[in-house]
Write a protein that holds these residues in place. Structure first.
Motif, PDB file in Angstrom:
ATOM      1  N   MET A  38       0.843  -1.180   0.000  1.00 24.06           N
ATOM      2  CA  MET A  38       0.000   0.000   0.000  1.00 24.06           C
ATOM      3  C   MET A  38       0.880   1.232   0.000  1.00 24.06           C
ATOM      4  N   ALA A  39       1.110   1.790  -1.165  1.00 18.89           N
ATOM      5  CA  ALA A  39       1.858   3.042  -1.216  1.00 18.89           C
ATOM      6  C   ALA A  39       0.960   4.221  -0.889  1.00 18.89           C
ATOM      7  N   ARG A  40      -0.326   4.092  -1.138  1.00 11.03           N
ATOM      8  CA  ARG A  40      -1.282   5.145  -0.833  1.00 11.03           C
ATOM      9  C   ARG A  40      -2.663   4.519  -0.693  1.00 11.03           C
ATOM     10  N   ALA A  41      -3.438   5.002   0.268  1.00  7.15           N
ATOM     11  CA  ALA A  41      -4.803   4.499   0.428  1.00  7.15           C
ATOM     12  C   ALA A  41      -5.748   5.135  -0.577  1.00  7.15           C
ATOM     13  N   PHE A  42      -5.571   6.446  -0.834  1.00 10.48           N
ATOM     14  CA  PHE A  42      -6.356   7.143  -1.844  1.00 10.48           C
ATOM     15  C   PHE A  42      -5.408   7.803  -2.834  1.00 10.48           C
ATOM     16  N   TRP A  43      -5.649   7.578  -4.109  1.00 15.17           N
ATOM     17  CA  TRP A  43      -4.907   8.260  -5.178  1.00 15.17           C
ATOM     18  C   TRP A  43      -5.943   9.010  -5.999  1.00 15.17           C
ATOM     19  N   LEU A  44      -5.929  10.333  -5.898  1.00 19.95           N
ATOM     20  CA  LEU A  44      -6.999  11.157  -6.425  1.00 19.95           C
ATOM     21  C   LEU A  44      -6.532  12.030  -7.573  1.00 19.95           C
ATOM     22  N   GLU A  45      -7.395  12.207  -8.546  1.00 18.16           N
ATOM     23  CA  GLU A  45      -7.221  13.227  -9.572  1.00 18.16           C
ATOM     24  C   GLU A  45      -8.541  13.976  -9.653  1.00 18.16           C
ATOM     25  N   GLY A  46      -8.511  15.243  -9.317  1.00 18.65           N
ATOM     26  CA  GLY A  46      -9.735  16.017  -9.320  1.00 18.65           C
ATOM     27  C   GLY A  46      -9.685  17.079  -8.249  1.00 18.65           C
ATOM     28  N   GLY A  47     -10.816  17.688  -7.946  1.00 16.30           N
ATOM     29  CA  GLY A  47     -10.866  18.752  -6.970  1.00 16.30           C
ATOM     30  C   GLY A  47     -12.099  18.687  -6.111  1.00 16.30           C
ATOM     31  N   ASP A  48     -12.067  19.472  -5.018  1.00 21.65           N
ATOM     32  CA  ASP A  48     -13.162  19.490  -4.047  1.00 21.65           C
ATOM     33  C   ASP A  48     -13.480  18.083  -3.548  1.00 21.65           C
ATOM     34  N   PHE A  49     -12.411  17.359  -3.165  1.00 22.15           N
ATOM     35  CA  PHE A  49     -12.547  16.061  -2.509  1.00 22.15           C
ATOM     36  C   PHE A  49     -12.451  16.249  -1.002  1.00 22.15           C
ATOM     37  N   THR A  50     -13.250  15.518  -0.252  1.00 30.66           N
ATOM     38  CA  THR A  50     -13.133  15.482   1.203  1.00 30.66           C
ATOM     39  C   THR A  50     -13.007  14.032   1.637  1.00 30.66           C
ATOM     40  N   ILE A  51     -11.948  13.722   2.384  1.00 29.43           N
ATOM     41  CA  ILE A  51     -11.732  12.394   2.962  1.00 29.43           C
ATOM     42  C   ILE A  51     -11.718  12.596   4.465  1.00 29.43           C
ATOM     43  N   ARG A  52     -12.784  12.214   5.147  1.00 28.29           N
ATOM     44  CA  ARG A  52     -12.922  12.566   6.565  1.00 28.29           C
ATOM     45  C   ARG A  52     -13.544  11.425   7.364  1.00 28.29           C
ATOM     46  N   ASP A  53     -13.131  11.339   8.624  1.00 28.06           N
ATOM     47  CA  ASP A  53     -13.746  10.435   9.594  1.00 28.06           C
ATOM     48  C   ASP A  53     -13.712   8.974   9.156  1.00 28.06           C
ATOM     49  N   ASN A  54     -12.631   8.572   8.496  1.00 27.16           N
ATOM     50  CA  ASN A  54     -12.439   7.178   8.103  1.00 27.16           C
ATOM     51  C   ASN A  54     -11.427   6.504   9.031  1.00 27.16           C
ATOM     52  N   ILE A  55     -11.499   5.184   9.127  1.00 28.52           N
ATOM     53  CA  ILE A  55     -10.565   4.384   9.917  1.00 28.52           C
ATOM     54  C   ILE A  55      -9.866   3.405   8.981  1.00 28.52           C
ATOM     55  N   PHE A  56      -8.537   3.367   9.061  1.00 28.13           N
ATOM     56  CA  PHE A  56      -7.725   2.495   8.217  1.00 28.13           C
ATOM     57  C   PHE A  56      -6.921   1.548   9.105  1.00 28.13           C
ATOM     58  N   ASP A  57      -7.247   0.257   9.071  1.00 24.69           N
ATOM     59  CA  ASP A  57      -6.452  -0.775   9.742  1.00 24.69           C
ATOM     60  C   ASP A  57      -5.574  -1.416   8.675  1.00 24.69           C
ATOM     61  N   LEU A  58      -4.288  -1.058   8.688  1.00 21.30           N
ATOM     62  CA  LEU A  58      -3.371  -1.474   7.626  1.00 21.30           C
ATOM     63  C   LEU A  58      -2.468  -2.626   8.046  1.00 21.30           C
ATOM     64  N   GLN A  59      -2.888  -3.427   8.993  1.00 21.55           N
ATOM     65  CA  GLN A  59      -2.104  -4.601   9.353  1.00 21.55           C
ATOM     66  C   GLN A  59      -1.964  -5.527   8.146  1.00 21.55           C
ATOM     67  N   GLY A  60      -0.734  -6.021   7.937  1.00 21.90           N
ATOM     68  CA  GLY A  60      -0.533  -7.053   6.944  1.00 21.90           C
ATOM     69  C   GLY A  60      -0.197  -6.595   5.554  1.00 21.90           C
ATOM     70  N   ILE A  61      -0.029  -5.280   5.325  1.00 26.40           N
ATOM     71  CA  ILE A  61       0.343  -4.865   3.974  1.00 26.40           C
ATOM     72  C   ILE A  61       1.766  -5.294   3.668  1.00 26.40           C
ATOM     73  N   LYS A  62       2.039  -5.492   2.391  1.00 26.19           N
ATOM     74  CA  LYS A  62       3.378  -5.882   1.967  1.00 26.19           C
ATOM     75  C   LYS A  62       4.360  -4.766   2.295  1.00 26.19           C
ATOM     76  N   LEU A  63       5.487  -5.130   2.878  1.00 28.24           N
ATOM     77  CA  LEU A  63       6.430  -4.116   3.332  1.00 28.24           C
ATOM     78  C   LEU A  63       7.216  -3.500   2.201  1.00 28.24           C
ATOM     79  N   GLY A  64       7.563  -4.245   1.175  1.00 28.19           N
ATOM     80  CA  GLY A  64       8.307  -3.671   0.064  1.00 28.19           C
ATOM     81  C   GLY A  64       9.695  -3.221   0.499  1.00 28.19           C
ATOM     82  N   ASP A  65      10.244  -2.236  -0.218  1.00 22.57           N
ATOM     83  CA  ASP A  65      11.585  -1.761   0.124  1.00 22.57           C
ATOM     84  C   ASP A  65      11.504  -0.452   0.890  1.00 22.57           C
ATOM     85  N   GLY A  66      12.629  -0.072   1.502  1.00 24.30           N
ATOM     86  CA  GLY A  66      12.654   1.109   2.344  1.00 24.30           C
ATOM     87  C   GLY A  66      12.602   2.415   1.599  1.00 24.30           C
ATOM     88  N   TYR A  67      12.723   2.381   0.272  1.00 24.37           N
ATOM     89  CA  TYR A  67      12.719   3.614  -0.509  1.00 24.37           C
ATOM     90  C   TYR A  67      11.319   4.222  -0.602  1.00 24.37           C
TER      91      TYR A  67
END
Length: 207
Positions: A38-67
């Motif tokens: 998971m490099a990003r939870a939301f990838w947006l193109e556009g305007g007047d977006f609101t991302i609010r009051d959400n809960i993200f449990d990201l246990q278990g995502i692939k770690l990938g590299d440190g870069y």
């Protein structure tokens, strides 16, 4: 954003979208070939977006590299061949992120790849108990950031259950935690319209 998946002159003007009160729980990649990174939870193109009051449990995502950088929201500019599309006012407010994997790489709450102005990144709680990378509110231009909290100490009422077993109630805030009701930015102090939570409260008392 564009119905041709490229820099096309008929790109659609996506705007006025709200993502709110969702519970995101990572389990496994479809097909059984391991988890995705998971490099990003939301990838947006556009305007007047609101991302609010959400809960993200990201246990278990692939770690990938440190870069790589992990981001809650990344906003990209609209395609240049379609002028006058809306890139402004992406608001990321009052979200909770839990990521307990052990890794050393940056975590950024809000990122912009050079698109738009008037972005806000405020009152987000990021609980990273085993994370040793850099922690940043924003990346790129156009952001106003305030009252975001990164914490390694558990701010919730109890330990978060293992991957796939958590629910929204596990992310209620404990009394005296680093992020509690009305401790952050006061959205009711200005005319912010849809940015305030229901009842004009920042985080509900029940979490």
């Amino acid at each position: 954003q564009t119905n041709t998946c490229g820099d096309a002159p008929d790109a659609q003007n996506v705007q006025h979208v709200i993502f709110e009160r969702n519970f995101f729980q990572f389990t496994a990649h479809p097909g059984g070939d391991g988890p995705s990174q998971m490099a990003r939870a939301f990838w947006l193109e556009g305007g007047d977006f609101t991302i609010r009051d959400n809960i993200f449990d990201l246990q278990g995502i692939k770690l990938g590299d440190g870069y790589n950088n992990d981001r809650l929201v990344q906003q990209s500019p609209n395609v240049p061949r379609s002028p006058n599309l809306n890139d402004d006012d992406v608001h990321v407010l009052n979200n909770v992120v839990y990521f307990d994997e052990t890794i050393n790489r940056p975590f950024r709450i809000c990122s912009s790849m050079g698109g738009g102005t008037g972005h806000r990144c405020q009152n987000n709680l990021i609980h990273l108990p085993n994370h040793s990378g850099g922690h940043y509110d924003t990346e790129g231009s156009g952001w106003l950031a305030s009252n975001n909290v990164f914490t390694a100490a558990n701010p919730f009422v109890g330990p978060v259950p293992d991957q796939g077993a958590s629910s929204p109630t596990d992310f209620r805030l404990a009394p005296g935690a680093s992020a509690v009701l009305d401790a952050g930015y006061d959205f009711g102090a200005e005319d912010t319209g849809v940015q305030v939570d229901f009842g004009a409260a920042c985080r509900p008392a029940d979490g």
